[in-house]
Design a protein around this motif. Sequence first.
Motif, PDB file in Angstrom:
ATOM      1  N   PRO A   3       0.826  -1.215   0.000  1.00 34.18           N
ATOM      2  CA  PRO A   3       0.000   0.000   0.000  1.00 34.18           C
ATOM      3  C   PRO A   3       0.855   1.258   0.000  1.00 34.18           C
ATOM      4  O   PRO A   3       1.959   1.284   0.549  1.00 34.18           O
ATOM      5  CB  PRO A   3      -0.792  -0.129   1.309  1.00 34.18           C
ATOM      6  CG  PRO A   3      -0.725  -1.574   1.685  1.00 34.18           C
ATOM      7  CD  PRO A   3       0.590  -2.053   1.183  1.00 34.18           C
ATOM      8  N   ASP A   7      -2.302   5.835   1.719  1.00 34.40           N
ATOM      9  CA  ASP A   7      -3.419   4.953   2.031  1.00 34.40           C
ATOM     10  C   ASP A   7      -3.511   4.669   3.528  1.00 34.40           C
ATOM     11  O   ASP A   7      -4.284   3.810   3.944  1.00 34.40           O
ATOM     12  CB  ASP A   7      -3.294   3.628   1.276  1.00 34.40           C
ATOM     13  CG  ASP A   7      -3.686   3.752  -0.187  1.00 34.40           C
ATOM     14  OD1 ASP A   7      -4.366   4.731  -0.526  1.00 34.40           O
ATOM     15  OD2 ASP A   7      -3.305   2.887  -0.978  1.00 34.40           O
ATOM     16  N   ALA A  94      -8.178   3.398   2.264  1.00 34.58           N
ATOM     17  CA  ALA A  94      -8.175   3.752   0.846  1.00 34.58           C
ATOM     18  C   ALA A  94      -9.524   4.374   0.525  1.00 34.58           C
ATOM     19  O   ALA A  94     -10.566   3.745   0.706  1.00 34.58           O
ATOM     20  CB  ALA A  94      -7.940   2.514  -0.020  1.00 34.58           C
TER      21      ALA A  94
END
Length: 216
Positions: A3, A7, A94
């Motif tokens: 990620p 995020d 997210a």
Amino acid sequence: MSPEMNDFEFDRRFFCRTMPAELDDGSAPTLIVQSYYVHSDNYALRVRLTSRKNRIEMNANTDAMAVLDQYRDDFSEASVAIKGPSVGGTRYEAEREIDADIAAELIKRGGQIIIKNRFAAWIGEDGWDIDVFGGSNAPLVVAEAKRSRPVTNLIIPDFCVTEITDQARFSNDGLAGRPFSTWSADFERELAEQGPHFEQIYGHNRHESSTSEASF
């Protein structure tokens, strides 16, 4: 693929008795109506609508669906978010903007709904959000300090009663599954017996008067 750092959200959260009057400049706060389609083990899928045009009183009788129907055209921003568990004040999130009309229809069709007013203020060097909940989560007030990095060496204003940063029951998805009104009496007994708690793993905390540190 791992990620991206954007995020993740970094915050510290605190239980409050009331929304501090000195932090309310009289303008309309951000009105938030959101629905949780997944809210289990601190994993969540959320659809959110926001409006900055109306000042709605938050209390136990505030009906999120009635507010959504009455002010439907004023909700101009919407998003969908996927969240992971909060660990040490860090949580995967997210988020993507979506069409407000689609978001409204999704909220009306399912999920567990939360309604709240969000007030924003600068206290010391940090931006804070103070959320005042309505409906089954009234009269809960939660203050949150957010940064783009771990929140350490924080000035904690005097209206913050105790820290709830990693307590999943106080997360919005936790409140969607188990509203505050159903366990507030147990929490008050717990607070009376154990006293306030502030985490010591985030550097040096400083407690300051909100009136001397606050600005808009």
